[in-house]
Design a protein around this motif. Structure first.
Motif, PDB file in Angstrom:
ATOM      1  N   VAL A 223      16.855  57.893  70.880  1.00 51.53           N
ATOM      2  CA  VAL A 223      15.430  57.212  70.856  1.00 51.53           C
ATOM      3  C   VAL A 223      16.107  55.788  71.811  1.00 51.53           C
ATOM      4  N   HIS A 224      15.003  55.022  71.825  1.00 51.14           N
ATOM      5  CA  HIS A 224      15.431  53.673  72.773  1.00 51.14           C
ATOM      6  C   HIS A 224      15.355  52.809  71.715  1.00 51.14           C
ATOM      7  N   ALA A 225      16.513  52.049  71.548  1.00 54.91           N
ATOM      8  CA  ALA A 225      16.859  51.148  70.479  1.00 54.91           C
ATOM      9  C   ALA A 225      15.799  50.001  70.244  1.00 54.91           C
ATOM     10  N   ALA A 226      15.106  49.463  70.966  1.00 54.28           N
ATOM     11  CA  ALA A 226      14.132  48.240  70.798  1.00 54.28           C
ATOM     12  C   ALA A 226      12.860  48.768  70.316  1.00 54.28           C
ATOM     13  N   ASP A 227      12.379  50.154  70.225  1.00 55.63           N
ATOM     14  CA  ASP A 227      11.128  50.722  69.831  1.00 55.63           C
ATOM     15  C   ASP A 227      11.475  51.405  68.364  1.00 55.63           C
ATOM     16  N   THR A 228      12.759  51.410  67.760  1.00 55.92           N
ATOM     17  CA  THR A 228      13.065  52.482  67.023  1.00 55.92           C
ATOM     18  C   THR A 228      13.615  51.545  65.625  1.00 55.92           C
ATOM     19  N   PRO A 229      12.964  51.762  64.476  1.00 57.15           N
ATOM     20  CA  PRO A 229      13.303  50.982  63.131  1.00 57.15           C
ATOM     21  C   PRO A 229      14.984  51.471  62.769  1.00 57.15           C
ATOM     22  N   ILE A 230      15.480  50.642  62.304  1.00 58.24           N
ATOM     23  CA  ILE A 230      16.808  50.882  61.821  1.00 58.24           C
ATOM     24  C   ILE A 230      16.605  51.897  60.747  1.00 58.24           C
ATOM     25  N   GLU A 231      15.833  51.922  60.078  1.00 57.17           N
ATOM     26  CA  GLU A 231      15.681  53.081  59.112  1.00 57.17           C
ATOM     27  C   GLU A 231      15.491  54.313  59.585  1.00 57.17           C
ATOM     28  N   THR A 232      14.750  54.452  60.570  1.00 57.00           N
ATOM     29  CA  THR A 232      14.590  55.802  61.280  1.00 57.00           C
ATOM     30  C   THR A 232      15.966  56.293  61.675  1.00 57.00           C
ATOM     31  N   ILE A 233      16.783  55.208  62.524  1.00 58.54           N
ATOM     32  CA  ILE A 233      18.096  56.007  62.911  1.00 58.54           C
ATOM     33  C   ILE A 233      18.987  56.484  61.858  1.00 58.54           C
ATOM     34  N   ILE A 234      18.984  55.527  60.559  1.00 60.82           N
ATOM     35  CA  ILE A 234      19.770  55.953  59.576  1.00 60.82           C
ATOM     36  C   ILE A 234      19.212  57.340  58.868  1.00 60.82           C
ATOM     37  N   GLY A 235      17.882  57.600  58.855  1.00 63.31           N
ATOM     38  CA  GLY A 235      17.526  58.820  58.736  1.00 63.31           C
ATOM     39  C   GLY A 235      17.836  59.929  59.290  1.00 63.31           C
ATOM     40  N   MET A 236      17.819  59.631  60.698  1.00 64.17           N
ATOM     41  CA  MET A 236      18.559  60.693  61.522  1.00 64.17           C
ATOM     42  C   MET A 236      19.875  61.084  61.396  1.00 64.17           C
ATOM     43  N   MET A 237      20.704  60.021  61.039  1.00 61.20           N
ATOM     44  CA  MET A 237      22.187  60.188  60.781  1.00 61.20           C
ATOM     45  C   MET A 237      22.281  60.857  59.546  1.00 61.20           C
ATOM     46  N   VAL A 238      21.802  60.444  58.528  1.00 60.98           N
ATOM     47  CA  VAL A 238      22.068  61.011  57.220  1.00 60.98           C
ATOM     48  C   VAL A 238      21.230  62.381  56.697  1.00 60.98           C
ATOM     49  N   GLY A 239      20.187  62.563  57.496  1.00 60.79           N
ATOM     50  CA  GLY A 239      19.444  63.680  57.111  1.00 60.79           C
ATOM     51  C   GLY A 239      18.662  63.719  55.853  1.00 60.79           C
ATOM     52  N   ARG A 240      18.495  62.529  55.314  1.00 57.85           N
ATOM     53  CA  ARG A 240      17.925  62.121  53.910  1.00 57.85           C
ATOM     54  C   ARG A 240      17.648  60.631  53.731  1.00 57.85           C
ATOM     55  N   GLU A 241      16.635  60.338  52.899  1.00 65.39           N
ATOM     56  CA  GLU A 241      16.305  58.942  52.737  1.00 65.39           C
ATOM     57  C   GLU A 241      17.689  58.268  52.028  1.00 65.39           C
ATOM     58  N   LEU A 242      18.219  57.339  52.492  1.00 66.95           N
ATOM     59  CA  LEU A 242      19.262  56.727  51.833  1.00 66.95           C
ATOM     60  C   LEU A 242      19.020  55.837  50.641  1.00 66.95           C
ATOM     61  N   GLU A 243      19.748  56.168  49.484  1.00 66.94           N
ATOM     62  CA  GLU A 243      19.409  55.220  48.119  1.00 66.94           C
ATOM     63  C   GLU A 243      19.998  53.893  48.500  1.00 66.94           C
TER      64      GLU A 243
END
Length: 506
Positions: A223-243
């Motif tokens: 993804v492009h860093a400028a256009d992507t919320p950090i929460e989206t990147i975290i979701g991609m990393m962990v494969g789940r919503e992070l508590e």
């Protein structure tokens, strides 16, 4: 833009582990491409393939548009690929210039070293980086940040067009990080492609153009860093919503005192430090690099000698002259450098968990109760959710988060009432951080007294019931934890010089 690197369908197996599964990655000239993922996702393995340290079992690799087979680090260097590892590999007794050109020194007649040219060539590289550096200075006298600059200069001396940086800011403060980012931006403007591996989410927006995410050895997306919320990147990393883990401040007014120290002194590193810690409390220690936080922890644990001071455990004065004395008093210390001081990397999970409690599993004749140790290790693996194929897995093959849990298990098995966590989440991904936070909160709820030293202010605020701030060896203030305290208040105390600091005790 010119494509510098294209990796397609890269596969890599290790015994019992499919480390990379058809992974793709590309790098353009003049961009910073962040590579992210939880520990064990395969980031470092993929970059070791690119830098020639590992050979892939499948897939194709193109550099500069041409297919290549990189058979070793020297072959990678010849292709213009430089890598700066998180653990720097410089020779402390050599000068800056000698480190940069080691093995490639300019020579005069009869093989004599051309030291003048060596120093001029090194100075030219730092001039290109816009960094002032004494190239004749020995590396041992440089800060970690300055050593990082030497590593970058060394990579550029090979005319690297591709620069891989693995957790480059892990040991840097904010000022040093800004200096590093200025160099990265200059390199980017000159067409160098930078692969940037980091767990620090706030850095991604600041420095990267694109972000590629890996999970469990596989490619997730780019993804492009400028256009992507950090929460989206975290979701991609962990494969789940992070508590989200937030501090809950308990009422400890009636809780008994677990630890009290008074008048601790050791040169300029520790200057008349005193505080107390209650059972069930998490006391955070904040301050800039060199403030004395780790020095206080090591002194309490008996790793460094004190010139003066008293230590009380559960109201009783104790003499702690060595770590053995501290452990006997019920104090456990999780070092900021877990690989050197917390683990035996060549041993398996079971041996590491049991190493401080072997007497519990030994008979009078010194015979080890293998079955008992194995059962205990498996119990802690389950309790702490340690992700490992078995209790016989070598610790060096596990992710940073799981290694940290093993150190925690070691001290829990020893049944320590007081636990000191020094930079507990350094080099650990966001998912594992949340697990470590929950674990520390659960330990406090069970009555353990916990000290947490962290350079990340959001972490201190998130975890601590109270926050002790240090500057230049002295305790400069104590603040409440939780949302009522702001980072600015901590930083004000962290920069308050000892000469004008008020005496502070807990």
């Amino acid at each position: 833009m010119t494509e510098l690197v294209r990796m397609s369908a890269i596969d890599k197996h290790f015994p019992g582990v499919h480390a990379l599964r058809s992974v793709q990655f590309d790098l353009q000239a003049g961009e910073v491409h962040a590579l992210m993922g939880e520990n064990g996702a395969g980031k470092s393995t993929l970059m070791k393939v690119l830098s020639g340290i590992y050979q892939p079992d499948g897939g194709t690799l193109h550099v500069g548009g041409k297919p290549v087979s990189i058979q070793g680090p020297r072959a990678a260097q010849a292709l213009g690929i430089g890598i700066i590892h998180q653990e720097l590999a410089l020779m402390a007794d050599l000068t800056v210039a000698q480190n940069i050109f080691i093995g490639r020194e300019p020579r005069l007649s009869f093989g004599r070293l051309d030291e003048d040219r060596l120093n001029r060539d090194a100075e030219a590289i730092f001039a290109q980086m816009n960094v002032a550096m004494d190239v004749r200075a020995e590396v041992r006298g440089l800060s970690v940040a300055r050593q990082q600059m030497v590593e970058i200069a060394k990579a550029l001396s090979f005319r690297s067009a591709i620069l891989i940086m693995d957790e480059p800011t892990a040991a840097l403060n904010d000022v040093e990080t800004n200096e590093l980012f200025a160099i990265i931006r200059k390199l980017r403007a000159e067409g160098v492609g930078v692969v940037y591996i980091s767990h620090k989410m706030d850095e991604i927006r600041r420095i990267s153009d694109r972000v590629t995410v890996m999970r469990d050895g596989a490619y997730v997306g780019t993804v492009h860093a400028a256009d992507t919320p950090i929460e989206t990147i975290i979701g991609m990393m962990v494969g789940r919503e992070l508590e989200t883990v937030h501090v809950s401040i308990p009422d400890l007014s009636a809780a008994p005192e677990a630890l009290r120290v008074a008048g601790l002194r050791r040169g300029r590193a520790i200057r008349d430090v005193g505080f107390s810690l209650k059972q069930g409390e998490i006391l955070g220690f904040a301050g800039l690099m060199g403030a004395g936080r780790t020095e206080v922890a090591r002194a309490i644990f008996g790793a460094d000698p004190l010139e003066a001071g008293e230590i009380f455990v559960h109201g009783k004065k104790v003499a702690i002259r060595s770590p053995k004395d501290a452990v006997a008093a019920g104090i456990g210390y999780l070092s900021e450098d877990r690989k050197h001081f917390g683990l035996a990397l060549g041993l398996d999970v079971r041996a590491n968990i049991g190493m401080t409690s072997l007497s519990r599993f030994s008979s009078a004749l010194g015979v080890l109760d293998e079955a008992g140790l194995e059962a205990t290790a498996r119990d802690y693996i389950a309790k702490l959710a340690i992700r490992t194929p078995s209790d016989r897995q070598e610790v060096r093959l596990l992710s940073g988060g799981n290694q940290q849990k093993i150190v925690i298990a070691k001290w829990l098995l020893r049944d320590c009432d007081i636990l000191i966590f020094d930079e507990p989440t350094r080099g650990i991904d966001v998912g594992a951080k949340a697990e470590i936070y929950r674990l520390m909160q659960a330990l406090a709820a069970d009555g353990k007294a916990i000290i947490v030293i962290s350079s990340e202010l959001p972490e201190v605020l998130r975890l601590s019931h109270r926050i002790a701030v240090m500057c230049e060896g002295r305790l400069t203030g104590i603040l409440p934890g939780g949302p009522e305290t702001r980072q600015e208040e901590i930083m004000q105390l962290a920069t308050l010089r000892p000469a004008v600091a008020e005496e502070a005790t807990l």
